[in-house]
Write an enzyme that holds these catalytic residues in place. Structure first.
Site, PDB file in Angstrom:
ATOM      1  N   ASP A  71      19.188  38.511  29.865  1.00 53.37           N
ATOM      2  CA  ASP A  71      19.190  37.639  31.040  1.00 53.37           C
ATOM      3  C   ASP A  71      19.657  36.247  30.642  1.00 53.37           C
ATOM      4  OD1 ASP A  71      18.054  39.758  32.350  1.00 53.37           O
ATOM      5  OD2 ASP A  71      15.999  39.014  32.142  1.00 53.37           O
TER       6      ASP A  71
ATOM      7  N   GLU B 275      10.456  42.724  35.507  1.00 55.01           N
ATOM      8  CA  GLU B 275      11.374  43.268  36.518  1.00 55.01           C
ATOM      9  C   GLU B 275      10.936  42.827  37.910  1.00 55.01           C
ATOM     10  OE1 GLU B 275      14.095  44.421  35.566  1.00 55.01           O
ATOM     11  OE2 GLU B 275      13.546  44.637  33.462  1.00 55.01           O
TER      12      GLU B 275
ATOM     13  N   THR C 116      49.299  54.171  33.046  1.00 56.83           N
ATOM     14  CA  THR C 116      49.953  55.305  32.418  1.00 56.83           C
ATOM     15  C   THR C 116      50.222  56.388  33.463  1.00 56.83           C
ATOM     16  OG1 THR C 116      48.696  54.778  30.437  1.00 56.83           O
ATOM     17  CG2 THR C 116      49.782  56.909  30.493  1.00 56.83           C
TER      18      THR C 116
ATOM     19  N   GLY D 243      47.655  45.280  34.366  1.00 57.66           N
ATOM     20  CA  GLY D 243      46.363  45.487  35.007  1.00 57.66           C
ATOM     21  C   GLY D 243      45.295  45.851  34.005  1.00 57.66           C
ATOM     22  N   PRO D 244      44.036  45.774  34.430  1.00 54.55           N
ATOM     23  CA  PRO D 244      42.928  46.083  33.526  1.00 54.55           C
ATOM     24  C   PRO D 244      42.988  47.530  33.051  1.00 54.55           C
ATOM     25  CG  PRO D 244      42.116  45.201  35.635  1.00 54.55           C
ATOM     26  CD  PRO D 244      43.583  45.421  35.782  1.00 54.55           C
ATOM     27  N   PRO D 245      42.297  47.850  31.956  1.00 50.16           N
ATOM     28  CA  PRO D 245      42.301  49.205  31.422  1.00 50.16           C
ATOM     29  C   PRO D 245      41.778  50.211  32.456  1.00 50.16           C
ATOM     30  CG  PRO D 245      41.161  47.718  29.916  1.00 50.16           C
ATOM     31  CD  PRO D 245      41.460  46.948  31.149  1.00 50.16           C
ATOM     32  N   GLY D 246      42.354  51.385  32.456  1.00 57.29           N
ATOM     33  CA  GLY D 246      41.833  52.467  33.287  1.00 57.29           C
ATOM     34  C   GLY D 246      42.207  52.400  34.749  1.00 57.29           C
ATOM     35  N   THR D 247      43.146  51.522  35.112  1.00 58.98           N
ATOM     36  CA  THR D 247      43.491  51.416  36.521  1.00 58.98           C
ATOM     37  C   THR D 247      44.628  52.351  36.909  1.00 58.98           C
ATOM     38  OG1 THR D 247      44.776  49.495  35.870  1.00 58.98           O
ATOM     39  CG2 THR D 247      42.684  49.074  36.947  1.00 58.98           C
ATOM     40  N   GLY D 248      45.173  53.068  35.943  1.00 62.90           N
ATOM     41  CA  GLY D 248      46.175  54.068  36.286  1.00 62.90           C
ATOM     42  C   GLY D 248      47.598  53.669  35.949  1.00 62.90           C
TER      43      GLY D 248
HETATM   44  P1  ADP Z   1      45.567  52.779  32.179  1.00 60.09           P
HETATM   45  O1  ADP Z   1      46.833  53.285  31.606  1.00 60.09           O
HETATM   46  O2  ADP Z   1      45.758  51.784  33.261  1.00 60.09           O
HETATM   47  O3  ADP Z   1      44.586  52.317  31.160  1.00 60.09           O
HETATM   48  P2  ADP Z   1      45.280  55.512  32.837  1.00 60.09           P
HETATM   49  O4  ADP Z   1      46.474  55.767  33.641  1.00 60.09           O
HETATM   50  O5  ADP Z   1      45.333  55.930  31.414  1.00 60.09           O
HETATM   51  O6  ADP Z   1      44.867  54.004  32.929  1.00 60.09           O
HETATM   52  O7  ADP Z   1      44.047  56.195  33.573  1.00 60.09           O
HETATM   53  C1  ADP Z   1      43.226  57.132  32.911  1.00 60.09           C
HETATM   54  C2  ADP Z   1      42.768  58.212  33.883  1.00 60.09           C
HETATM   55  O8  ADP Z   1      41.965  57.654  34.922  1.00 60.09           O
HETATM   56  C3  ADP Z   1      43.924  58.842  34.613  1.00 60.09           C
HETATM   57  O9  ADP Z   1      44.433  59.913  33.880  1.00 60.09           O
HETATM   58  C4  ADP Z   1      43.297  59.296  35.920  1.00 60.09           C
HETATM   59  O10 ADP Z   1      42.609  60.531  35.736  1.00 60.09           O
HETATM   60  C5  ADP Z   1      42.265  58.233  36.172  1.00 60.09           C
HETATM   61  N1  ADP Z   1      42.805  57.183  37.047  1.00 60.09           N
HETATM   62  C6  ADP Z   1      42.991  55.888  36.707  1.00 60.09           C
HETATM   63  N2  ADP Z   1      43.478  55.187  37.735  1.00 60.09           N
HETATM   64  C7  ADP Z   1      43.630  56.051  38.743  1.00 60.09           C
HETATM   65  C8  ADP Z   1      44.090  55.935  40.093  1.00 60.09           C
HETATM   66  N3  ADP Z   1      44.512  54.751  40.567  1.00 60.09           N
HETATM   67  N4  ADP Z   1      44.100  57.026  40.865  1.00 60.09           N
HETATM   68  C9  ADP Z   1      43.680  58.204  40.386  1.00 60.09           C
HETATM   69  N5  ADP Z   1      43.224  58.386  39.130  1.00 60.09           N
HETATM   70  C10 ADP Z   1      43.189  57.335  38.316  1.00 60.09           C
HETATM   71 ZN    ZN Z   2      15.451  40.732  32.814  1.00 59.96          ZN
HETATM   72 MG    MG Z   3      46.991  53.646  29.564  1.00 58.35          MG
END
Ligand code: ADP
Ligand code: ZN
Ligand code: MG
Length: 636
Positions: A532, A457, A241, A234-239
């Protein structure tokens, strides 16, 4: 085979495992000092001939005329004549008008043209003439060459020195590997599935792993084969880890984690040995979880990547990982979780049965998911009763869990800066602007600049108002933000995943609304449209090459990564083009046509509603910022 390498350094003298060894330095401080002294001596030798000391006594430099005058006055005793100089002794000490020194020697520079009268004149005055050879003595030539070679020698020395340093370090790392220093972390997380939201299907899939880890025997009795490897994609930051930790937390088993990116920096053999250590420990603590974060760093397909090919370390580490996974005994309940956001890069060997044969998709959260995530991350934040988390969830499409966690934190910080006790909607709005647009900059001062930005704008907003296919305008401002001078924001009605052709065409017209408005209403076009144009061109190119939306080229896929169509990602630069130059030309033409048509539509709307545009721009110049409501009322 790595073993041999690891044990190779003759290290038996030092106590095993400390990794320390007597420093073996060739270039100690003293030898550098000696080199320095040598350089100085060379320099002295080099300049020695210039000091010509054969006849002592103060020496004066004469002009050629003065020299001739002295010859005629019979005051020159000797002359040593070289190609372009003459030196020698006076008969009587010589002094100049403003200098009382009594010079006994002179030197003069001869004329560049040969003076045929000089020698007869010298003879006539009885001067003792000697010729001086101009050939450079051999020792001087050698010395000069040596001096010229010095910088080179210095560089070579530096390289040699550097190489030695690197080797010493490497040996240090080998020592480390032998000492079995831990690189992974071992913990028992208390994260649970309740801490993860918006990824319900992933949680459901992972529940099976949790059950297995809680009671491995139950599954074994049924003869079920539990997947040992699960890939979280999945994309970065989706949870991802977070989920991996939650699996360990739910199952209450030890969690061994390691980030694959760390291996890339290591020296050959070390990564593999650490993987071995990691698995040995995990097996000893079974049931347990091994988590390999960002596995694409070692698991990338060979040749996929700009430096494709031989990265020994990467391959050895990957091989060790595969071997370790294959080596599980049936009674060892170790589950290997791995995370990646580039699954398409992974080596197929990793995905074979018995390895990471199960993939769990961890996607960006939808509106409800975002709301749930916001709820989790505002659990410990005192919220104002009027705050509407679901409205915030609606205005944050495309944000990941990590983005939302960050948003909640920024909002709390904003409230803190105000000195407030609770976090309000305004704090969230401010935090959202900060995250999506950048920090607010200083207001525009130049009146003409304000006017241009207001029209630019206003142009975006006006075109959007008259094209109902696009998202409604949320707000227009001419307050600089981040690197842009003004912003037109849209509020998506829902999370779209599938876009109609007209939506894209309208979006392109809105994108060109700013530039078109400058063309119609301002004296000259400006640089403000660069983003743009970039955006519009990207959409047009995706439509042609990836979405099959240009009639000229038909429903064909010409390249680029499939999900780069509507997000900002670029083509991988090493991806080969799989079409002819002729097709490339037709693609360019189709892109050009789409953009021109969008441009024309924008211009038509702006010309047809010029009065409305003027009204918007004037109000913007006065009020800096307009919300969607106000905008619509101005136009009506
Ligand atoms: P990934 O590993 O997919 O890049 P992480 O698990 O490192 O993302 O997410 C970083 C932080 O973002 C987590 O520690 C949490 O605080 C928050 N976070 C990300 N996804 C979720 C989720 N689905 N539910 C709750 N918190 C989330
Ligand atoms: Zn513009
Ligand atoms: Mg991660």
């Amino acid at each position: 085979m790595n073993d041999q390498r690891r044990n190779a350094p003759p290290d038996s003298g030092s106590p095993a495992g400390t990794g320390s060894r007597p420093p073996r330095r060739r270039f100690s401080g003293r030898s550098w000092l000696i080199t320095l002294v040598l350089v100085i001596i060379f320099d002295l030798l080099f300049y020695l001939p210039a000091m010509n000391t054969s006849n002592a006594g103060p020496q004066v430099t004469l002009s050629y005329s003065t020299f001739l005058a002295q010859v005629r006055a019979n005051n020159i005793a000797t002359a040593q004549i070289a190609t372009d100089t003459a030196t020698g002794n006076f008969r009587k000490p010589f002094h100049t008008a403003n200098n009382t020194t009594n010079f006994t020697r002179y030197s003069t520079t001869l004329l560049p043209i040969t003076d045929p009268t000089l020698v007869p004149l010298l003879e006539q005055q009885g001067v003792q003439i000697t010729g001086q050879s101009t050939a450079t003595p051999l020792w001087l030539t050698v010395l000069t060459l040596a001096l010229q070679a010095l910088p080179l020698l210095f560089l070579v020395g530096l390289f040699y020195f550097g190489a030695r340093m690197a080797r010493t370090q490497q040996q240090g790392v080998f020592g480390f590997g032998q000492s079995r220093a831990k690189v992974y972390t071992e913990e028992r997380p208390n994260t649970t599935f309740a801490d993860v939201a918006g990824v319900e299907s992933a949680k459901a899939e992972l529940q099976e792993e949790v059950d297995f880890l809680r009671d491995p025997g139950k599954y074994r009795r049924l003869g079920a084969r539990i997947p040992k490897g699960v890939l979280l994609v999945g994309p970065p930051g989706t949870g991802k880890t977070l989920l991996a930790r939650a699996v360990a937390g739910e199952a209450r088993v030890p969690f061994f984690s390691i980030s694959a990116t760390e291996f890339v920096e290591m020296f050959v053999g070390v990564g593999a040995s650490r993987v071995r250590d990691l698995f040995a420990k995990a097996k000893a603590s079974s049931p347990s979880i091994v988590f390999v974060d960002e596995i694409d760093a070692i698991g990338a397909r060979r040749g996929a990547g700009p430096l494709g090919g031989g990265n020994d370390e990467r391959e050895q580490t990957l091989n060790q990982l595969l071997v370790s996974m294959d080596g599980f005994e049936p009674n060892e309940a170790v589950i290997v979780l791995a995370a990646t956001n580039r699954p398409e890069l992974l080596d197929p060997a990793l995905l074979r049965p018995g390895r990471f044969d199960r993939q769990v998709v961890v996607d960006l959260p939808d509106r409800k998911g975002r709301e749930a995530i916001l709820r989790i991350h505002t659990r410990h934040i005192p919220l104002d009763p009027s705050l509407n988390l679901s409205a915030i969830a609606q205005s944050t499409p495309g944000m990941s869990g990590a983005d939302l966690a960050n948003l909640a934190n920024e909002a709390a910080l904003a409230a803190g800066r105000r000195g407030a006790n609770t976090v309000t909607q305004a704090d969230f709005d401010q935090a959202l602007d900060r995250i999506t647009l950048g920090a607010p900059g200083a207001a525009l001062m130049n009146e003409e600049e304000r006017r241009t930005v207001a029209y630019h704008e206003g142009g975006h907003a006006l075109v959007a108002l008259f094209l109902p296919g696009v998202d409604p305008v949320h707000r227009v401002t001419i307050t600089p933000r981040g690197r842009s001078l003004g912003v037109t924001q849209f509020r998506p009605i829902d999370d779209r995943r599938n876009y109609r052709r007209t939506f894209l065409l309208d979006r392109m017209a809105v994108g060109l609304g700013g530039r078109s408005s400058e063309e119609v209403a301002c004296e000259e076009i400006t640089t403000g449209a660069q983003n743009d144009l970039q955006e519009v061109t990207r959409v047009a190119r995706s439509m042609v090459t990836q979405l099959g939306m240009a009639d000229e080229l038909g429903p064909e896929y010409y390249g680029g990564s499939s999900d780069s169509a509507l997000d900002g990602r670029r083509y991988a630069p090493w991806e080969p083009k799989e079409y002819s130059d002729e097709t490339a030309r037709r693609i360019d033409e189709a892109v050009h046509r789409l953009i021109e048509e969008a441009h024309q539509r924008a211009r038509d709307i702006i010309s047809a509603h010029r009065a409305a545009l003027d009204a918007i721009a004037t109000t913007l110049m006065r009020e800096e910022s307009l919300d969607g409501e106000r905008l619509r009322s101005i136009v009506n």
